[in-house]
Design an enzyme around this catalytic site. Structure first.
Site, mmCIF file in Angstrom:
data_model
loop_
_atom_site.group_PDB
_atom_site.id
_atom_site.type_symbol
_atom_site.label_atom_id
_atom_site.label_comp_id
_atom_site.label_asym_id
_atom_site.label_seq_id
_atom_site.Cartn_x
_atom_site.Cartn_y
_atom_site.Cartn_z
ATOM 1 N N LYS A 1 47.158 -76.017 4.729
ATOM 2 C CA LYS A 1 46.743 -77.403 4.494
ATOM 3 C C LYS A 1 47.935 -78.350 4.482
ATOM 4 C CE LYS A 1 42.184 -77.055 2.449
ATOM 5 N NZ LYS A 1 41.301 -77.458 1.344
ATOM 6 N N ARG B 1 40.416 -68.480 0.238
ATOM 7 C CA ARG B 1 39.849 -68.828 1.542
ATOM 8 C C ARG B 1 41.022 -69.000 2.510
ATOM 9 N NH1 ARG B 1 36.360 -73.140 0.469
ATOM 10 N NH2 ARG B 1 38.028 -74.644 0.802
#
Length: 202
Positions: free
Chosen positions: A145, A179
């Protein structure tokens, strides 16, 4: 022994609920009555959907991304009491809402990257241990991210090693579900963390 899980596919059910929405006062009693009736109907449909979900899935994932709108979410990063306290309070309210409706199996997703600055994402990562005190599994989705690649001035494709380092911290803080994009590397960090944790318990 705490068990860890890795997921790579998008979560099918994400529960984002508004609890105790305030009904706007209106001098027109008829409009207020319609407003109240509409809200009651929405609450009833929401409860019915929850009951239906429970028939088909093992757990509901509740995500702190209620401010999510790609165009504006990064302008909505003001949290009066700090991001960790805000997320904790958000989950606390919605856990109560779900439990009152018979939902017991809940997974908490703090919503890394959603309406949070880079600094707030790291503050939230450091607060995972506090969130885990709520007594539910914590899902951490930080793989590649912007909180990782922007400070390092690299691309998401170059962010694997930094992602792995933060996965270790997420596990240390109490996360039970990661995740990820890179399953092999995530599995390796979990194996090493298990060895480390067992060794340091002695």
């Amino acid at each position: 022994m705490r068990r860890f899980y890795i997921i790579t596919l998008a979560i099918i059910i994400v529960v984002v609920m508004r609890v105790g929405a305030t009904i706007t006062q209106n001098d027109d009693n008829n409009k207020e009555a319609k407003h109240t009736a509409a809200q009651d109907a929405r609450q009833q449909r929401r409860a019915e959907r929850l009951a239906e979900y429970e028939r088909y899935i093992d757990s509901l994932v509740m995500s702190h991304n209620f401010r999510f709108a790609p165009q504006t979410m990064q302008q909505l990063t003001e949290y009066e009491n700090g991001v960790v306290a805000e997320v904790y309070h958000y989950f606390e309210q919605r856990i109560k809402y779900l439990r009152e409706r018979g939902v017991e199996k809940i997974i908490l997703d703090p919503g890394f990257g959603f309406a949070k600055s880079v600094e707030q994402n790291y503050e939230l990562l450091g607060g995972v241990s506090r969130l885990s005190a709520l007594g539910y599994p914590i899902l951490v989705g930080i793989s590649r991210k912007s909180m990782i690649y922007k400070p390092l001035e690299i691309t998401p494709e170059q962010a694997l090693s930094a992602t792995t380092a933060l996965h270790w911290e997420a596990l240390r803080q109490g996360a039970t579900i990661l995740r990820v994009h890179d399953v092999v590397q995530a599995r390796e960090v979990i194996r090493l963390y298990d060895i480390y944790r067992d060794a340091t318990k002695k």
